[in-house]
Scaffold this motif. Sequence first.
Motif, PDB file in Angstrom:
ATOM      1  N   THR A  82       0.772  -1.273  -0.127  1.00  0.00           N
ATOM      2  CA  THR A  82       0.179  -0.055   0.011  1.00  0.00           C
ATOM      3  C   THR A  82       0.742   1.173   0.092  1.00  0.00           C
ATOM      4  O   THR A  82       0.228   2.398   0.000  1.00  0.00           O
ATOM      5  CB  THR A  82      -1.053   0.131   1.229  1.00  0.00           C
ATOM      6  OG1 THR A  82      -0.304   0.165   2.569  1.00  0.00           O
ATOM      7  CG2 THR A  82      -1.709  -1.136   1.160  1.00  0.00           C
ATOM      8  N   ALA A  83       2.124   1.067   0.068  1.00  0.00           N
ATOM      9  CA  ALA A  83       2.888   2.390  -0.085  1.00  0.00           C
ATOM     10  C   ALA A  83       2.931   3.272   1.132  1.00  0.00           C
ATOM     11  O   ALA A  83       2.629   4.358   1.203  1.00  0.00           O
ATOM     12  CB  ALA A  83       3.128   2.978  -1.277  1.00  0.00           C
ATOM     13  N   SER A  84       2.576   2.292   2.200  1.00  0.00           N
ATOM     14  CA  SER A  84       2.460   3.278   3.691  1.00  0.00           C
ATOM     15  C   SER A  84       3.471   3.188   4.410  1.00  0.00           C
ATOM     16  O   SER A  84       4.165   2.203   4.734  1.00  0.00           O
ATOM     17  CB  SER A  84       1.179   2.383   4.364  1.00  0.00           C
ATOM     18  OG  SER A  84       0.058   2.478   3.549  1.00  0.00           O
ATOM     19  N   GLU A  85       3.413   4.164   5.283  1.00  0.00           N
ATOM     20  CA  GLU A  85       4.551   4.100   6.318  1.00  0.00           C
ATOM     21  C   GLU A  85       3.691   3.734   7.809  1.00  0.00           C
ATOM     22  O   GLU A  85       2.542   4.114   7.832  1.00  0.00           O
ATOM     23  CB  GLU A  85       4.993   5.716   6.453  1.00  0.00           C
ATOM     24  CG  GLU A  85       5.984   6.108   5.294  1.00  0.00           C
ATOM     25  CD  GLU A  85       7.068   5.460   5.027  1.00  0.00           C
ATOM     26  OE1 GLU A  85       7.822   5.126   6.196  1.00  0.00           O
ATOM     27  OE2 GLU A  85       7.483   5.131   4.126  1.00  0.00           O
ATOM     28  N   PRO A  86       4.495   3.264   8.570  1.00  0.00           N
ATOM     29  CA  PRO A  86       4.031   2.798  10.032  1.00  0.00           C
ATOM     30  C   PRO A  86       3.553   4.021  10.833  1.00  0.00           C
ATOM     31  O   PRO A  86       4.372   5.281  10.600  1.00  0.00           O
ATOM     32  CB  PRO A  86       4.920   1.934  10.651  1.00  0.00           C
ATOM     33  CG  PRO A  86       6.173   2.330   9.780  1.00  0.00           C
ATOM     34  CD  PRO A  86       5.788   2.709   8.623  1.00  0.00           C
ATOM     35  N   LEU A  87       2.558   3.994  11.608  1.00  0.00           N
ATOM     36  CA  LEU A  87       1.991   5.171  12.227  1.00  0.00           C
ATOM     37  C   LEU A  87       1.720   4.866  13.736  1.00  0.00           C
ATOM     38  O   LEU A  87       1.528   3.515  13.842  1.00  0.00           O
ATOM     39  CB  LEU A  87       0.725   5.548  11.781  1.00  0.00           C
ATOM     40  CG  LEU A  87       0.573   6.166  10.476  1.00  0.00           C
ATOM     41  CD1 LEU A  87      -0.887   6.584  10.061  1.00  0.00           C
ATOM     42  CD2 LEU A  87       1.457   7.415  10.227  1.00  0.00           C
ATOM     43  N   THR A  88       2.101   5.567  14.719  1.00  0.00           N
ATOM     44  CA  THR A  88       1.816   5.265  16.000  1.00  0.00           C
ATOM     45  C   THR A  88      -0.005   5.088  15.983  1.00  0.00           C
ATOM     46  O   THR A  88      -0.813   5.555  15.066  1.00  0.00           O
ATOM     47  CB  THR A  88       2.117   6.423  16.997  1.00  0.00           C
ATOM     48  OG1 THR A  88       1.315   7.676  16.728  1.00  0.00           O
ATOM     49  CG2 THR A  88       3.579   6.715  16.691  1.00  0.00           C
ATOM     50  N   LEU A  89      -0.566   4.454  17.121  1.00  0.00           N
ATOM     51  CA  LEU A  89      -2.034   4.211  17.432  1.00  0.00           C
ATOM     52  C   LEU A  89      -2.648   5.780  17.516  1.00  0.00           C
ATOM     53  O   LEU A  89      -3.716   5.971  16.843  1.00  0.00           O
ATOM     54  CB  LEU A  89      -2.139   3.450  18.647  1.00  0.00           C
ATOM     55  CG  LEU A  89      -3.678   3.484  18.765  1.00  0.00           C
ATOM     56  CD1 LEU A  89      -4.538   2.536  17.639  1.00  0.00           C
ATOM     57  CD2 LEU A  89      -3.775   2.591  20.250  1.00  0.00           C
ATOM     58  N   GLN A  90      -1.796   6.638  18.153  1.00  0.00           N
ATOM     59  CA  GLN A  90      -2.347   8.052  18.363  1.00  0.00           C
ATOM     60  C   GLN A  90      -2.556   8.583  16.820  1.00  0.00           C
ATOM     61  O   GLN A  90      -3.493   9.597  16.388  1.00  0.00           O
ATOM     62  CB  GLN A  90      -1.534   8.841  19.030  1.00  0.00           C
ATOM     63  CG  GLN A  90      -2.257  10.466  19.234  1.00  0.00           C
ATOM     64  CD  GLN A  90      -3.695  10.372  19.663  1.00  0.00           C
ATOM     65  OE1 GLN A  90      -3.811   9.648  20.569  1.00  0.00           O
ATOM     66  NE2 GLN A  90      -4.470  11.158  19.354  1.00  0.00           N
ATOM     67  N   GLN A  91      -1.483   8.413  15.986  1.00  0.00           N
ATOM     68  CA  GLN A  91      -1.479   9.087  14.447  1.00  0.00           C
ATOM     69  C   GLN A  91      -2.474   8.387  13.704  1.00  0.00           C
ATOM     70  O   GLN A  91      -3.075   9.063  13.054  1.00  0.00           O
ATOM     71  CB  GLN A  91      -0.163   8.886  13.499  1.00  0.00           C
ATOM     72  CG  GLN A  91       0.989   9.710  14.415  1.00  0.00           C
ATOM     73  CD  GLN A  91       2.283   9.241  13.752  1.00  0.00           C
ATOM     74  OE1 GLN A  91       2.604   8.061  13.806  1.00  0.00           O
ATOM     75  NE2 GLN A  91       3.351  10.236  13.765  1.00  0.00           N
ATOM     76  N   GLU A  92      -2.835   6.953  14.108  1.00  0.00           N
ATOM     77  CA  GLU A  92      -3.875   6.378  13.319  1.00  0.00           C
ATOM     78  C   GLU A  92      -5.242   6.921  13.666  1.00  0.00           C
ATOM     79  O   GLU A  92      -5.908   7.118  12.647  1.00  0.00           O
ATOM     80  CB  GLU A  92      -4.013   4.991  13.767  1.00  0.00           C
ATOM     81  CG  GLU A  92      -4.261   3.867  12.368  1.00  0.00           C
ATOM     82  CD  GLU A  92      -3.726   3.855  11.373  1.00  0.00           C
ATOM     83  OE1 GLU A  92      -4.093   4.425  10.509  1.00  0.00           O
ATOM     84  OE2 GLU A  92      -2.642   3.300  11.422  1.00  0.00           O
ATOM     85  N   TYR A  93      -5.359   7.338  14.989  1.00  0.00           N
ATOM     86  CA  TYR A  93      -6.785   7.985  15.334  1.00  0.00           C
ATOM     87  C   TYR A  93      -6.928   9.223  14.720  1.00  0.00           C
ATOM     88  O   TYR A  93      -8.170   9.543  14.222  1.00  0.00           O
ATOM     89  CB  TYR A  93      -6.889   8.158  16.832  1.00  0.00           C
ATOM     90  CG  TYR A  93      -7.234   6.818  17.585  1.00  0.00           C
ATOM     91  CD1 TYR A  93      -8.505   6.398  17.593  1.00  0.00           C
ATOM     92  CD2 TYR A  93      -6.561   6.089  18.301  1.00  0.00           C
ATOM     93  CE1 TYR A  93      -9.210   5.315  17.979  1.00  0.00           C
ATOM     94  CE2 TYR A  93      -6.760   5.042  19.004  1.00  0.00           C
ATOM     95  CZ  TYR A  93      -8.328   4.502  18.988  1.00  0.00           C
ATOM     96  OH  TYR A  93      -8.802   3.532  19.515  1.00  0.00           O
ATOM     97  N   GLU A  94      -5.771  10.140  14.561  1.00  0.00           N
ATOM     98  CA  GLU A  94      -5.796  11.356  13.937  1.00  0.00           C
ATOM     99  C   GLU A  94      -6.018  11.241  12.264  1.00  0.00           C
ATOM    100  O   GLU A  94      -6.950  11.911  11.884  1.00  0.00           O
ATOM    101  CB  GLU A  94      -4.819  11.930  14.113  1.00  0.00           C
ATOM    102  CG  GLU A  94      -4.310  12.407  15.349  1.00  0.00           C
ATOM    103  CD  GLU A  94      -2.687  13.015  15.817  1.00  0.00           C
ATOM    104  OE1 GLU A  94      -2.304  13.034  14.875  1.00  0.00           O
ATOM    105  OE2 GLU A  94      -2.717  13.045  16.995  1.00  0.00           O
TER     106      GLU A  94
END
Length: 193
Positions: free
Chosen positions: A40-52
């Motif tokens: 998916t050409a994605s970078e890992p995010l923190t859980l907080q970043q995922e909520y945002e």
Amino acid sequence: MKINNNTQVKGPNVTLVPYRKHHVPKYHMWMTSEELQKLTASEPLTLQQEYEMQKSWQEDEDKCTFIILEKSTSNDEIDTMIGDTNIFITDKINNIGEIEIMIAEITARGKKYGWEAVILMLLYGIKYINLRIYEAKISLHNLISIQMFKKLGFIEKSKSEVFQELTLEKVVTKDWIIWLENECKYTIDNYYN
């Protein structure tokens, strides 16, 4: 996108529901997979970043996101989550949108759920967002997605060796809409969860 905030799209085998806060933990777990990040050409995010990110997808007028649920006997949405599908409106003047699909659950792959979900999303984009041209940007390594979009009538628009990505395009026509509707019967209902 607020237009799909209270909408669910039901096909024979999958249901598309708006991406909500209660979906985020499972979605975040999926995106820790290096395979999915690469595809998916994605970078890992923190859980907080995922909520945002979830909040922005829900509120931004240029993004439409649905979680894909596998139809089953379970009423627990989290248990039936298998992926997501998105439209990013890239050109409002010419009604162009970029479509994406991800079947994250390995046990749900190879069952044509992605095919059904993409068709549902394409039809939703045509009827409710008024899209007239679709693009799909796919990793050169994701041969299954490339083949699926070509079967849907998309043609190669460009290829980037730098980004290792293929851009496919499909212009919406009346005949294509009829073909999509014949491929997948659906209903659109209110979503209250």
